[in-house]
Design an enzyme around this catalytic site. Structure first.
Site, mmCIF file in Angstrom:
data_model
loop_
_atom_site.group_PDB
_atom_site.id
_atom_site.type_symbol
_atom_site.label_atom_id
_atom_site.label_comp_id
_atom_site.label_asym_id
_atom_site.label_seq_id
_atom_site.Cartn_x
_atom_site.Cartn_y
_atom_site.Cartn_z
ATOM 1 N N SER A 133 0.860 -1.178 0.000
ATOM 2 C CA SER A 133 0.000 0.000 0.000
ATOM 3 C C SER A 133 0.899 1.232 0.000
ATOM 4 C CB SER A 133 -0.879 -0.045 1.250
ATOM 5 O OG SER A 133 -1.634 1.136 1.388
ATOM 6 N N LYS A 159 -0.922 -0.947 -4.475
ATOM 7 C CA LYS A 159 -2.144 -0.193 -4.150
ATOM 8 C C LYS A 159 -1.746 1.252 -3.913
ATOM 9 C CE LYS A 159 -4.657 0.017 0.257
ATOM 10 N NZ LYS A 159 -5.335 -0.801 1.281
ATOM 11 N N LYS A 161 -2.838 4.935 -2.548
ATOM 12 C CA LYS A 161 -3.810 5.711 -1.785
ATOM 13 C C LYS A 161 -4.215 6.904 -2.640
ATOM 14 C CE LYS A 161 -4.004 3.617 2.241
ATOM 15 N NZ LYS A 161 -5.294 3.124 2.785
ATOM 16 N N ASP A 187 -7.080 3.002 -3.182
ATOM 17 C CA ASP A 187 -7.828 3.037 -1.914
ATOM 18 C C ASP A 187 -8.100 4.485 -1.541
ATOM 19 O OD1 ASP A 187 -8.921 2.679 0.585
ATOM 20 O OD2 ASP A 187 -7.166 1.693 1.479
ATOM 21 N N GLU A 212 -11.001 0.688 -3.612
ATOM 22 C CA GLU A 212 -11.338 0.352 -2.232
ATOM 23 C C GLU A 212 -11.995 1.551 -1.546
ATOM 24 O OE1 GLU A 212 -7.818 -1.097 -0.295
ATOM 25 O OE2 GLU A 212 -8.687 -1.014 1.719
ATOM 26 N N ASP A 237 -13.833 -1.722 2.626
ATOM 27 C CA ASP A 237 -12.953 -1.882 3.780
ATOM 28 C C ASP A 237 -13.735 -1.368 4.997
ATOM 29 O OD1 ASP A 237 -11.029 -1.511 5.799
ATOM 30 O OD2 ASP A 237 -9.568 -0.494 4.552
ATOM 31 N N LYS A 261 -10.001 -7.238 7.378
ATOM 32 C CA LYS A 261 -9.021 -6.895 8.421
ATOM 33 C C LYS A 261 -9.572 -7.453 9.723
ATOM 34 C CE LYS A 261 -7.509 -2.486 6.448
ATOM 35 N NZ LYS A 261 -7.648 -1.012 6.570
ATOM 36 N N GLY A 289 -4.336 -4.589 5.919
ATOM 37 C CA GLY A 289 -3.328 -4.391 6.957
ATOM 38 C C GLY A 289 -3.554 -3.082 7.664
HETATM 39 O O1 OSB Z 1 -7.266 1.620 4.432
HETATM 40 O O2 OSB Z 1 -6.202 -0.157 4.138
HETATM 41 C C1 OSB Z 1 -6.314 0.918 4.703
HETATM 42 C C2 OSB Z 1 -3.262 1.529 6.922
HETATM 43 C C3 OSB Z 1 -3.843 2.087 8.019
HETATM 44 C C4 OSB Z 1 -5.204 2.298 8.028
HETATM 45 C C5 OSB Z 1 -5.973 1.940 6.922
HETATM 46 C C6 OSB Z 1 -5.388 1.364 5.801
HETATM 47 C C7 OSB Z 1 -3.999 1.195 5.800
HETATM 48 C C8 OSB Z 1 -3.268 0.679 4.645
HETATM 49 C C9 OSB Z 1 -1.914 0.054 4.890
HETATM 50 O O3 OSB Z 1 -3.649 0.783 3.498
HETATM 51 C C10 OSB Z 1 -1.962 -1.419 4.840
HETATM 52 C C11 OSB Z 1 -0.691 -2.040 5.382
HETATM 53 O O4 OSB Z 1 0.267 -2.132 4.629
HETATM 54 O O5 OSB Z 1 -0.681 -2.439 6.556
HETATM 55 MG MG MG Z 2 -8.420 0.563 3.018
#
Ligand code: OSB
Ligand code: MG
Length: 366
Positions: A133, A159, A161, A187, A212, A237, A261, A289
């Site tokens: 991510s 992925k 953001k 995402d 996402e 999510d 998650k 994650g």
């Molecule tokens: O939206 O998936 C998410 C991290 C913290 C809070 C929300 C998200 C995330 C990530 C990182 O996208 C995922 C990771 O590599 O742990």
């Molecule tokens: Mg997410």
């Protein structure tokens, strides 16, 4: 199995680079760890609540508070992981706190029984593909450098953001530089509204695996409307906090993919229920994650080895997050992480590192 007591341990883990999302920037992970002590074994659980209530309503001080005031005192004296879930059900919400407690009890039970979490959950693979991510960056060149580095390390899926103002351009730039074949997804962390549908439809041409959580957490109906206006598959999510939510989203047509998650849904047992439900409905799932340390990562990797996890997860190597992880580091081998096979989560915190990063401890006798 009688629980003697539970330690709440707060640790501060500096991230290797700031991680920016549409809801904020993290530079340090402030983590609550639980250690469940029994006469036969100890078990670890990592609470994934973040410092502030920005990703969801939970935050780490709140999680510690509800655990010490309500959740831990409600535990039956001799608990298995299923009994933990039942005992905690009267308390509303606080799923990340509940998940950490259930995970620690489950780990202790499995260690005592000499069974791995992966085998307990029903894992079908001995390794899982690693996705990464990538946070919002200050510039496109900076983003392209980051993505190039991850691809070189062997990550199998990228992925990005996104947020309003950082969406079409970064996606276009990554496609132009790395080509159409790199598995790519985005995402939004709930940063858009349904009125952005025409704009989000402009992502269709980039052949993304999924988008996402484009809309707000509680906008299940609007996600279903959006799904009819864009061709990129919608993955939820934040909106999915339980198997019931997953069932509702599937029957509404709000998503065709779910990011599971364990913390967000209240634990590994609920995560498995969602996996089973989605598998029966032909809905793909992948393991999300929350910037976990090796403790939470080990358990996530076990979950991600279940057969319905057909898309690569945000299961990255330790060094994507931390210069020094709490456990022996997770490392990519041919783009994959190896599923731990030892009893319970199969990893232990390294005592010296744990001591170094600990900011406070609290012992609760049961
Ligand atoms: O939206 O998936 C998410 C991290 C913290 C809070 C929300 C998200 C995330 C990530 C990182 O996208 C995922 C990771 O590599 O742990
Ligand atoms: Mg997410």
């Amino acid at each position: 199995m009688k629980i003697t007591g539970i330690e709440l341990r707060r640790i501060a883990m500096p991230l290797v680079a700031p991680f920016r999302t549409s809801f904020g920037t993290e530079t340090r992970r402030d983590v609550l760890l639980l250690r469940v002590v029994t006469p036969d074994a100890e078990g670890w659980g990592e609470c994934v609540a973040m410092s502030g209530p920005l990703y969801s309503a939970e935050y780490v001080d709140g999680a510690a508070d509800v655990l010490r005031r309500f959740l831990i005192p409600a535990l039956p004296p001799s608990a298995d992981a299923y009994a933990v879930g039942r005992a905690l059900r009267p308390f509303k919400g606080h799923r990340m706190a509940k998940a950490a407690l259930e995970a620690a009890v489950l780990d202790a039970r499995l260690r005592a029984a000499d069974q791995s979490l992966a085998s307990f959950l029903g894992a079908a693979a001995d390794r899982v593909p690693a996705g990464v991510s990538v946070g919002i960056m200050n510039s496109i060149p900076e983003l392209l450098d980051a993505v190039a580095g991850y691809l070189e390390e062997g990550y199998i899926r990228i992925k990005l953001k996104i947020e309003p103002g950082w969406d079409l351009e970064p996606v276009r730039a990554v496609r132009e530089r790395f080509g159409p074949d790199v598995p790519l997804q985005v995402d939004a962390n709930a940063a858009y509204t349904l009125t952005d549908a025409p704009h989000l439809a402009r992502l269709d041409e980039f052949g993304l695996l999924l988008i996402e959580q484009p809309l707000a957490d509680d906008d299940m109906v609007q996600h279903a409307r959006l799904a009819r206006r864009i061709t990129t598959p919608i993955c939820l999510d934040e909106s999915i906090e339980s198997a019931e939510h997953a069932a509702a989203a599937i029957s509404l047509g709000a998503c065709s993919v779910i990011n599971i998650k364990p913390g967000r849904v209240g634990g590994y047992l609920e995560a498995r229920r969602i996996h089973d439900l989605c598998r029966a409905h032909g809905v793909a799932v992948w393991c999300g994650g929350m910037l976990e340390t090796g403790i939470g990562r080990a358990a996530n990797v076990a979950l991600a080895a279940l057969p319905g996890f057909t898309l690569p997860g945000d299961t990255s190597g330790s060094r994507r997050y931390y210069a020094t992880d709490l456990t022996a580091p997770f490392e990519l081998r041919d783009g994959h992480l190896t599923v731990p096979t030892g009893p319970g989560i199969g990893v232990d915190p390294l005592p010296e590192i744990l001591d170094e990063v600990t900011t406070s401890t609290e012992w609760i006798t049961l």
